[in-house]
Design an enzyme around this catalytic site. Structure first.
Site, PDB file in Angstrom:
ATOM      1  N   GLU A   1      -5.812  -2.207   8.844  1.00 51.66           N
ATOM      2  CA  GLU A   1      -4.854  -1.802   7.733  1.00 51.66           C
ATOM      3  C   GLU A   1      -3.906  -2.997   7.220  1.00 51.66           C
ATOM      4  O   GLU A   1      -3.670  -3.070   6.010  1.00 51.66           O
ATOM      5  CB  GLU A   1      -4.293  -0.611   8.098  1.00 51.66           C
ATOM      6  CG  GLU A   1      -4.998   0.732   8.196  1.00 51.66           C
ATOM      7  CD  GLU A   1      -5.601   1.205   6.782  1.00 51.66           C
ATOM      8  OE1 GLU A   1      -5.533   0.474   5.735  1.00 51.66           O
ATOM      9  OE2 GLU A   1      -6.645   1.968   6.715  1.00 51.66           O
TER      10      GLU A   1
ATOM     11  N   HIS B   1      -8.479   2.118  -2.622  1.00 52.14           N
ATOM     12  CA  HIS B   1      -8.012   1.560  -1.257  1.00 52.14           C
ATOM     13  C   HIS B   1      -9.394   1.283  -0.368  1.00 52.14           C
ATOM     14  O   HIS B   1      -9.567   0.132   0.160  1.00 52.14           O
ATOM     15  CB  HIS B   1      -7.178   2.612  -0.486  1.00 52.14           C
ATOM     16  CG  HIS B   1      -6.797   2.270   0.837  1.00 52.14           C
ATOM     17  ND1 HIS B   1      -6.077   1.317   1.459  1.00 52.14           N
ATOM     18  CD2 HIS B   1      -7.333   2.779   2.163  1.00 52.14           C
ATOM     19  CE1 HIS B   1      -6.231   1.056   2.717  1.00 52.14           C
ATOM     20  NE2 HIS B   1      -6.945   2.062   3.148  1.00 52.14           N
TER      21      HIS B   1
ATOM     22  N   HIS C   1     -11.280  -1.877   2.130  1.00 53.43           N
ATOM     23  CA  HIS C   1     -11.754  -1.831   3.413  1.00 53.43           C
ATOM     24  C   HIS C   1     -13.366  -2.435   3.291  1.00 53.43           C
ATOM     25  O   HIS C   1     -13.902  -3.234   4.026  1.00 53.43           O
ATOM     26  CB  HIS C   1     -12.228  -0.397   3.834  1.00 53.43           C
ATOM     27  CG  HIS C   1     -10.952   0.126   4.491  1.00 53.43           C
ATOM     28  ND1 HIS C   1     -10.362  -0.365   5.885  1.00 53.43           N
ATOM     29  CD2 HIS C   1     -10.136   1.120   4.152  1.00 53.43           C
ATOM     30  CE1 HIS C   1      -9.420   0.294   5.895  1.00 53.43           C
ATOM     31  NE2 HIS C   1      -9.112   1.251   5.283  1.00 53.43           N
TER      32      HIS C   1
HETATM   33  N1  HBI Z   1      -8.623   9.378   8.330  1.00 51.74           N
HETATM   34  N2  HBI Z   1      -9.744   9.559   6.277  1.00 51.74           N
HETATM   35  C1  HBI Z   1      -9.223   8.649   6.920  1.00 51.74           C
HETATM   36  N3  HBI Z   1      -8.787   7.680   6.508  1.00 51.74           N
HETATM   37  C2  HBI Z   1      -8.033   6.586   7.156  1.00 51.74           C
HETATM   38  O1  HBI Z   1      -7.970   5.509   6.925  1.00 51.74           O
HETATM   39  C3  HBI Z   1      -7.465   7.308   8.629  1.00 51.74           C
HETATM   40  C4  HBI Z   1      -7.615   8.501   8.867  1.00 51.74           C
HETATM   41  N4  HBI Z   1      -7.074   9.168  10.079  1.00 51.74           N
HETATM   42  C5  HBI Z   1      -6.157   8.167  10.709  1.00 51.74           C
HETATM   43  C6  HBI Z   1      -5.936   6.698  10.434  1.00 51.74           C
HETATM   44  N5  HBI Z   1      -6.672   6.350   9.355  1.00 51.74           N
HETATM   45  C7  HBI Z   1      -5.386   5.741  11.001  1.00 51.74           C
HETATM   46  O2  HBI Z   1      -4.024   5.475  10.598  1.00 51.74           O
HETATM   47  C8  HBI Z   1      -5.101   5.518  12.368  1.00 51.74           C
HETATM   48  O3  HBI Z   1      -4.582   6.643  12.890  1.00 51.74           O
HETATM   49  C9  HBI Z   1      -6.641   5.379  13.092  1.00 51.74           C
HETATM   50 FE    FE Z   2      -7.528   2.596   5.218  1.00 52.71          FE
END
Ligand code: HBI
Ligand code: FE
Length: 419
Positions: free
Chosen positions: A322, A277, A282
């Site tokens: 996302e 992912h 990303h």
């Molecule tokens: N933590 N490690 C990690 N990776 C993410 O993509 C992630 C997260 N915490 C929260 C989050 N994504 C999101 O869903 C938002 O809440 C920012």
């Molecule tokens: Fe992500």
């Protein structure tokens, strides 16, 4: 230097302004033990400004507490830590805003936020879930070998400190096979489904970072590549962070990335972020300057934001970084990592099934969304520049009484008094 020592060092010459402090401790019996800890702080005539709690990942039935308060000076911070030591496990001062900047008279209710890149070191063991344990419905939950392997890999994130190179992982044959399955499936769809920015960068990742079906690229190599492109860097993370911590990292152009891979039994499914992912979804976008600016804009807005605003910003993050789609000429393409790393949803999001609306942050921020199914609604951005401008406008409408700027030379946040 430990986080506590670093904090004390920074505050050493500022005994007049209150020292805004966050202290972290773990306790076993939630009710009684917490009372004792709070009583110890109260006995010093210190009033608390915020308490955050969550189940600890260190041992069964422990709880982690993050307590914010204003101390009169650094000596008092030390006393509080000392008084908690016999009552709690793992007491440490995780950060403080006091004295970090001359113009730092932030309102008392301001949640703690990182001011220097090094402050991100305090997030390492604040993982929400999937840090060390796996949910019972995780495909690897019953596989002891897989769980042990994850523990081995997440140890890197647990001990990582700002400025260090990210240790390489020697991935096993099974892990590379899982990666290859995902890689082949997704790269077959990118030409017709991914946005042009993603397609522009992908060949560069193949040339420079070892992308390809036969090996899993190393975070360290990828991080250096991104740094050259946009100043973004990767930081290894054990699992999900809170929205606040995760978004705060983006303010520093730091993306918290997992380093482990999904379970081999279901190569095209994962209930959580994994290297597939992060690296396929990303990373390509963070090499694009406009997208990097856009992402950092969300991060800057999250610093010291209220819990409600964090929720709104996390929702905007969800529907962009996302699950974002964008208009490119007369077509619509995917740029969100959740789409670009999901074979099924990448197909679905560009079909005529979901509803598509214009990207207006104030509206996006209110949208409810499922996390375990395909999205019923997507928001289409006109461009990353346009999306950034709109997010900046949205951030200005949030109820934060100060604004911030990132100083890339010192890798620190500057507070611009009231806005
Ligand atoms: N933590 N490690 C990690 N990776 C993410 O993509 C992630 C997260 N915490 C929260 C989050 N994504 C999101 O869903 C938002 O809440 C920012
Ligand atoms: Fe992500």
């Amino acid at each position: 230097m430990s986080a506590a020592a670093n904090h004390l060092h920074k505050c050493a010459d500022t005994s007049v302004t209150p020292v805004k402090t966050t202290i972290h401790f773990s306790i076993t019996d939630k009710v009684g033990a917490l009372d004792d800890c709070l009583a110890a702080i109260k006995a010093m005539h210190i009033s608390l400004t915020r308490i955050e709690s969550r189940p600890s990942k260190t041992a069964d039935w422990d709880y982690d507490f993050f307590v914010d308060f204003n101390a009169v000076d650094v000596e008092q911070v030390r006393q509080v830590a000392k008084s908690l030591e016999p009552l709690a496990k793992q007491v440490h001062v995780v950060g403080g805003t006091g004295g970090a900047s001359a113009s730092s008279d932030l309102p008392e209710s301001t949640p703690w936020f990182p001011r220097k890149m090094i402050d991100l070191d305090t997030f390492a063991d604040k993982v929400l879930e999937m840090g060390e344990e796996l949910d019972s419905d995780h495909p690897g939950a019953k596989d002891a070998v897989y769980r042990a392997r994850r523990a081995e890999i997440t140890k890197i994130a647990k001990t990582f400190k700002t400025g260090q190179p990210i240790p390489h992982v020697e991935y096993t044959e099974t892990e590379v096979k899982t990666w290859a399955a995902v890689f082949e499936k997704l790269t077959g769809m990118f030409p017709t489904h991914a946005c042009r920015e993603h397609q522009h960068v992908f060949p560069l990742l193949i040339q420079n970072c070892g992308y390809g079906p036969h090996q899993i690229p190393q975070l360290d190599v990828v991080s250096k590549f991104l740094k050259d492109c946009t100043g973004f860097t990767l930081r290894p993370v054990m699992g999900l962070l809170t929205s606040r911590d995760f978004l705060n990292g983006l303010a520093f152009r730091v993306f918290h990335s997992t380093q482990y891979i999904r379970h081999h039994s279901r190569p095209l499914y994962t209930p959580e972020p994994d290297v597939c992912h992060e690296l396929l979804g990303h990373v390509p976008l963070f090499a694009n300057p406009d997208f990097a600016d856009f992402s950092q804009e969300i991060g800057l807005a999250s610093l010291g934001a209220s819990d409600e605003d964090i929720e709104r910003l996390a929702t905007i993050y969800w529907f962009t970084v996302e699950f974002g789609i964008c208009r490119q000429g007369d077509q619509i393409r995917a740029y969100g990592a959740g789409l670009l790393s999901s074979f099924g949803e990448l197909e679905y999001c560009l079909s005529d099934k979901p509803e598509i609306r214009a990207f207006e942050p104030a509206k996006v921020a209110q949208q409810k969304y499922p996390i375990t199914e395909y999205q019923p609604v997507y928001f289409v951005a006109e461009s990353f520049k346009d999306a950034q401008m709109r997010v900046r406008e949205f951030a200005n409408s949030c109820d934060r009484p100060f604004s911030v700027r990132y100083n890339a030379y010192t890798e620190s946040i500057e507070i611009l008094d009231s806005k």
